[in-house]
Design a protein around this motif. Structure first.
Motif, PDB file in Angstrom:
ATOM      1  N   LEU A  72       0.844  -1.194   0.000  1.00  0.00           N
ATOM      2  CA  LEU A  72       0.000   0.000   0.000  1.00  0.00           C
ATOM      3  C   LEU A  72       0.878   1.243   0.000  1.00  0.00           C
ATOM      4  CD1 LEU A  72      -2.411  -1.562   2.505  1.00  0.00           C
ATOM      5  CD2 LEU A  72      -3.136  -0.766   0.264  1.00  0.00           C
ATOM      6  N   ASN A  73       0.360   2.331  -0.543  1.00  0.00           N
ATOM      7  CA  ASN A  73       1.209   3.517  -0.664  1.00  0.00           C
ATOM      8  C   ASN A  73       0.589   4.778  -0.093  1.00  0.00           C
ATOM      9  OD1 ASN A  73      -0.709   4.229  -2.553  1.00  0.00           O
ATOM     10  ND2 ASN A  73       0.652   4.110  -4.328  1.00  0.00           N
ATOM     11  N   ALA A  74      -0.556   4.661   0.611  1.00  0.00           N
ATOM     12  CA  ALA A  74      -1.211   5.875   1.085  1.00  0.00           C
ATOM     13  C   ALA A  74      -2.084   5.598   2.303  1.00  0.00           C
ATOM     14  CB  ALA A  74      -2.059   6.487  -0.034  1.00  0.00           C
ATOM     15  N   VAL A  75      -2.289   6.637   3.090  1.00  0.00           N
ATOM     16  CA  VAL A  75      -3.266   6.614   4.179  1.00  0.00           C
ATOM     17  C   VAL A  75      -4.068   7.906   4.122  1.00  0.00           C
ATOM     18  CG1 VAL A  75      -2.005   5.096   5.757  1.00  0.00           C
ATOM     19  CG2 VAL A  75      -1.571   7.564   5.820  1.00  0.00           C
ATOM     20  N   ARG A  76      -5.336   7.793   4.451  1.00  0.00           N
ATOM     21  CA  ARG A  76      -6.207   8.962   4.604  1.00  0.00           C
ATOM     22  C   ARG A  76      -6.469   9.121   6.089  1.00  0.00           C
ATOM     23  NH1 ARG A  76     -12.137   9.370   4.202  1.00  0.00           N
ATOM     24  NH2 ARG A  76     -12.796  11.414   3.412  1.00  0.00           N
ATOM     25  N   ILE A  77      -6.146  10.285   6.630  1.00  0.00           N
ATOM     26  CA  ILE A  77      -6.222  10.497   8.074  1.00  0.00           C
ATOM     27  C   ILE A  77      -7.310  11.524   8.386  1.00  0.00           C
ATOM     28  CG2 ILE A  77      -4.979  11.138  10.158  1.00  0.00           C
ATOM     29  CD1 ILE A  77      -2.384  10.376   8.854  1.00  0.00           C
ATOM     30  N   PRO A  78      -8.429  11.064   8.943  1.00  0.00           N
ATOM     31  CA  PRO A  78      -9.480  11.990   9.359  1.00  0.00           C
ATOM     32  C   PRO A  78      -9.061  12.788  10.596  1.00  0.00           C
ATOM     33  CG  PRO A  78     -10.330   9.740   9.062  1.00  0.00           C
ATOM     34  CD  PRO A  78      -8.840   9.655   9.105  1.00  0.00           C
ATOM     35  N   VAL A  79      -9.323  14.086  10.562  1.00  0.00           N
ATOM     36  CA  VAL A  79      -9.050  14.941  11.722  1.00  0.00           C
ATOM     37  C   VAL A  79     -10.304  15.757  12.037  1.00  0.00           C
ATOM     38  CG1 VAL A  79      -6.590  15.088  11.189  1.00  0.00           C
ATOM     39  CG2 VAL A  79      -8.125  16.896  10.392  1.00  0.00           C
ATOM     40  N   GLY A  80     -10.385  16.183  13.306  1.00  0.00           N
ATOM     41  CA  GLY A  80     -11.478  17.045  13.731  1.00  0.00           C
ATOM     42  C   GLY A  80     -11.071  18.501  13.709  1.00  0.00           C
ATOM     43  N   HIS A  81     -12.071  19.370  13.701  1.00  0.00           N
ATOM     44  CA  HIS A  81     -11.797  20.814  13.640  1.00  0.00           C
ATOM     45  C   HIS A  81     -11.053  21.314  14.871  1.00  0.00           C
ATOM     46  CE1 HIS A  81     -14.845  22.003  16.647  1.00  0.00           C
ATOM     47  NE2 HIS A  81     -15.598  21.050  16.143  1.00  0.00           N
ATOM     48  N   TRP A  82     -11.006  20.480  15.933  1.00  0.00           N
ATOM     49  CA  TRP A  82     -10.340  20.845  17.181  1.00  0.00           C
ATOM     50  C   TRP A  82      -8.864  20.457  17.198  1.00  0.00           C
ATOM     51  CZ3 TRP A  82     -14.390  17.372  16.524  1.00  0.00           C
ATOM     52  CH2 TRP A  82     -14.041  16.020  16.520  1.00  0.00           C
ATOM     53  N   ILE A  83      -8.325  20.009  16.068  1.00  0.00           N
ATOM     54  CA  ILE A  83      -6.971  19.451  16.008  1.00  0.00           C
ATOM     55  C   ILE A  83      -5.902  20.416  16.531  1.00  0.00           C
ATOM     56  CG2 ILE A  83      -6.658  20.135  13.585  1.00  0.00           C
ATOM     57  CD1 ILE A  83      -5.318  16.858  15.061  1.00  0.00           C
ATOM     58  N   PHE A  84      -6.107  21.721  16.344  1.00  0.00           N
ATOM     59  CA  PHE A  84      -5.094  22.691  16.772  1.00  0.00           C
ATOM     60  C   PHE A  84      -5.353  23.249  18.171  1.00  0.00           C
ATOM     61  CE2 PHE A  84      -4.509  22.929  12.134  1.00  0.00           C
ATOM     62  CZ  PHE A  84      -3.127  22.766  12.076  1.00  0.00           C
ATOM     63  N   GLY A  85      -6.380  22.763  18.843  1.00  0.00           N
ATOM     64  CA  GLY A  85      -6.644  23.268  20.180  1.00  0.00           C
ATOM     65  C   GLY A  85      -7.846  24.201  20.235  1.00  0.00           C
ATOM     66  N   PRO A  86      -7.991  24.903  21.370  1.00  0.00           N
ATOM     67  CA  PRO A  86      -9.258  25.572  21.693  1.00  0.00           C
ATOM     68  C   PRO A  86      -9.453  26.944  21.050  1.00  0.00           C
ATOM     69  CG  PRO A  86      -7.746  25.806  23.515  1.00  0.00           C
ATOM     70  CD  PRO A  86      -7.044  24.961  22.494  1.00  0.00           C
ATOM     71  N   ASP A  87      -9.539  26.992  19.736  1.00  0.00           N
ATOM     72  CA  ASP A  87      -9.878  28.264  19.083  1.00  0.00           C
ATOM     73  C   ASP A  87     -11.158  28.109  18.256  1.00  0.00           C
ATOM     74  OD1 ASP A  87      -8.943  26.658  17.070  1.00  0.00           O
ATOM     75  OD2 ASP A  87      -7.804  28.242  16.063  1.00  0.00           O
ATOM     76  N   TYR A  88     -11.916  27.050  18.528  1.00  0.00           N
ATOM     77  CA  TYR A  88     -13.106  26.758  17.722  1.00  0.00           C
ATOM     78  C   TYR A  88     -14.333  27.451  18.328  1.00  0.00           C
ATOM     79  CZ  TYR A  88     -12.719  23.141  21.354  1.00  0.00           C
ATOM     80  OH  TYR A  88     -12.514  22.482  22.535  1.00  0.00           O
ATOM     81  N   PRO A  89     -15.340  27.723  17.487  1.00  0.00           N
ATOM     82  CA  PRO A  89     -16.568  28.347  17.989  1.00  0.00           C
ATOM     83  C   PRO A  89     -17.314  27.416  18.947  1.00  0.00           C
ATOM     84  CG  PRO A  89     -16.458  28.434  15.573  1.00  0.00           C
ATOM     85  CD  PRO A  89     -15.369  27.527  16.023  1.00  0.00           C
ATOM     86  N   TYR A  90     -18.039  28.016  19.846  1.00  0.00           N
ATOM     87  CA  TYR A  90     -18.843  27.244  20.794  1.00  0.00           C
ATOM     88  C   TYR A  90     -20.057  26.641  20.093  1.00  0.00           C
ATOM     89  CZ  TYR A  90     -21.823  26.092  24.768  1.00  0.00           C
ATOM     90  OH  TYR A  90     -22.624  25.424  25.655  1.00  0.00           O
ATOM     91  N   HIS A  91     -20.443  25.434  20.522  1.00  0.00           N
ATOM     92  CA  HIS A  91     -21.698  24.833  20.074  1.00  0.00           C
ATOM     93  C   HIS A  91     -22.464  24.362  21.305  1.00  0.00           C
ATOM     94  CE1 HIS A  91     -24.544  21.915  18.393  1.00  0.00           C
ATOM     95  NE2 HIS A  91     -24.478  22.668  17.308  1.00  0.00           N
ATOM     96  N   PRO A  92     -23.787  24.493  21.309  1.00  0.00           N
ATOM     97  CA  PRO A  92     -24.569  24.108  22.503  1.00  0.00           C
ATOM     98  C   PRO A  92     -24.353  22.670  22.969  1.00  0.00           C
ATOM     99  CG  PRO A  92     -25.931  25.389  20.999  1.00  0.00           C
ATOM    100  CD  PRO A  92     -24.631  25.156  20.289  1.00  0.00           C
ATOM    101  N   SER A  93     -23.971  21.773  22.067  1.00  0.00           N
ATOM    102  CA  SER A  93     -23.739  20.387  22.473  1.00  0.00           C
ATOM    103  C   SER A  93     -22.549  20.248  23.413  1.00  0.00           C
ATOM    104  CB  SER A  93     -23.525  19.502  21.237  1.00  0.00           C
ATOM    105  OG  SER A  93     -22.372  19.908  20.527  1.00  0.00           O
ATOM    106  N   TYR A  94     -21.726  21.309  23.543  1.00  0.00           N
ATOM    107  CA  TYR A  94     -20.597  21.258  24.470  1.00  0.00           C
ATOM    108  C   TYR A  94     -21.056  21.375  25.918  1.00  0.00           C
ATOM    109  CZ  TYR A  94     -17.904  22.495  20.246  1.00  0.00           C
ATOM    110  OH  TYR A  94     -17.359  22.540  18.983  1.00  0.00           O
ATOM    111  N   GLY A  95     -22.293  21.847  26.115  1.00  0.00           N
ATOM    112  CA  GLY A  95     -22.779  22.025  27.475  1.00  0.00           C
ATOM    113  C   GLY A  95     -22.039  23.149  28.177  1.00  0.00           C
TER     114      GLY A  95
END
Length: 368
Positions: A72-95
């Motif tokens: 095999l010659n490749a991997v696809r790596i899923p990442v979340g929007h939080w990968i760089f730490g806490p600069d993401y917008p708030y969402h109500p599901s965070y409580g």
């Protein structure tokens, strides 16, 4: 060197930097959580130690070596929007937690890029879970919420994450492509999606020239013909179109026998591939596929009935069926620029676990 002509044969490293309950149910035992967002919010301060242990255990250098050894010659790596730490917008599901996600994922990704380089594997970095969630699936970060396209700050944060990934890894020999958004849902307006794709291309190109890095866009669960004429050369260069193909989520597929599944893979999907290759004008990959035919093990909250093509087979017949279904899919997906099996491993089901599929003989032992 332009890497766009390389035939990609690879796997997804899912449920590593974006958790999916059906693949790692052991992490969710005793919790009400259904996705990484609610998992982190529910566990609170206990989340860090548990998730970092998972990061260290789920994928290791030995896994990259195993993949390379099999050609095999490749991997696809899923990442979340939080990968760089806490600069993401708030969402109500965070409580009550303003920033619930565990920090440190970027160091894991740095390590993965290093392992990929060591073993000659190309990496597709995939923004799998965006702020506000782009699809309402657990794999988008928040199950049953699809609000990514409803607030400008969610869109802007997604673009910021892509730009930061491009800046961080622009010189990295292993970086093959950046995928701008995984599986935006079918009811996200096409015009909104296209405008986002164009902006994402521009952000990535600030750091990653087309000679080095491709930009990948997902079809958004709509017909490829909605993208005819979109992001064409010479203005847009080294753009890859991504489709995902499964046969276990719709009732017509669930009720199909194994001959129908193989015919769909080698017949209907082959005809689709011919159409895409002839008409679209963009190199295309199948970024996700599997041997999974049993819906029950994939979606722990799906409604039944859970019939499937293999349920009355003996062990020998099941092995023959899986080999035939695998070969039918590979014969079609090899027409494309490449493919990535979902997933490299799971805790639950061999039909979705690439390593199990190879070791059981359902998939080839060498892909070179």
């Amino acid at each position: 060197m332009n890497k766009s002509g390389l035939k990609l044969r690879g796997v997804n490293l899912g449920s590593w930097l974006v958790l999916e309950k059906w693949m790692v149910p052991s992490l969710f035992e005793g919790l009400a959580a259904t996705d990484e967002t609610t998992w982190c919010a529910e566990l609170g301060e206990r989340a860090g130690e548990r998730l970092r242990a998972h990061w260290n255990r789920w994928i290791t250098r030995d896994d990259f070596a195993w993949l390379a050894e099999r050609g095999l010659n490749a991997v696809r790596i899923p990442v979340g929007h939080w990968i760089f730490g806490p600069d993401y917008p708030y969402h109500p599901s965070y409580g009550e937690a303003r920033h619930p996600f565990v920090e440190g994922g970027i160091a894991v990704l740095d390590r993965a890029m290093q392992w990929a380089e060591e073993h000659g594997l190309r990496v597709v970095l995939d923004l799998h879970a965006a702020s506000g969630c782009q699809n309402g699936f657990d794999n988008g970060g928040i199950k049953d919420v699809c609000e990514w396209h409803t607030r400008p700050e969610y869109r802007e944060h997604s673009l910021s994450v892509l730009e930061r990934l491009a800046e961080r890894y622009r010189e990295h020999p292993a970086l093959h492509a950046i995928e701008v958004l995984n599986e935006p849902r079918w009811d996200v307006p096409t015009d909104y999606l296209k405008a986002y794709n164009l902006d994402a291309y521009a952000r990535i190109r600030r750091y990653c020239p087309p000679e080095r890095v491709a930009v990948v866009l997902h079809d958004g669960f709509r017909d490829f013909r909605e993208y005819l004429g979109f992001m064409q050369e010479p203005e847009y260069r080294n753009v890859i179109f991504d489709i995902h193909r499964y046969q276990c989520f719709e009732r017509g597929d669930i009720d199909m026998d194994i001959y129908g599944h193989m015919n769909k893979a080698a017949g209907i999907w082959k005809a689709e591939a011919d159409g895409i290759i002839t008409e679209l004008g963009l190199p295309t990959i199948c970024g996700e596929w599997s041997l999974g035919l049993d819906l029950k093990v994939v979606s722990l909250w799906a409604d039944g009935p859970f019939n499937h093509a293999l349920e009355h087979m003996d062990a020998f017949q099941e092995n023959v069926a899986y080999r035939g279904y695998a070969a039918a899919q590979l014969a079609t997906f090899e027409k494309y620029q490449g493919w990535f099996f979902w997933n490299y491993k799971t805790e639950t089901t061999p039909a979705w676990c690439f390593r199990d599929c190879v070791e059981r003989g359902w998939l080839p032992s060498s892909f070179a």
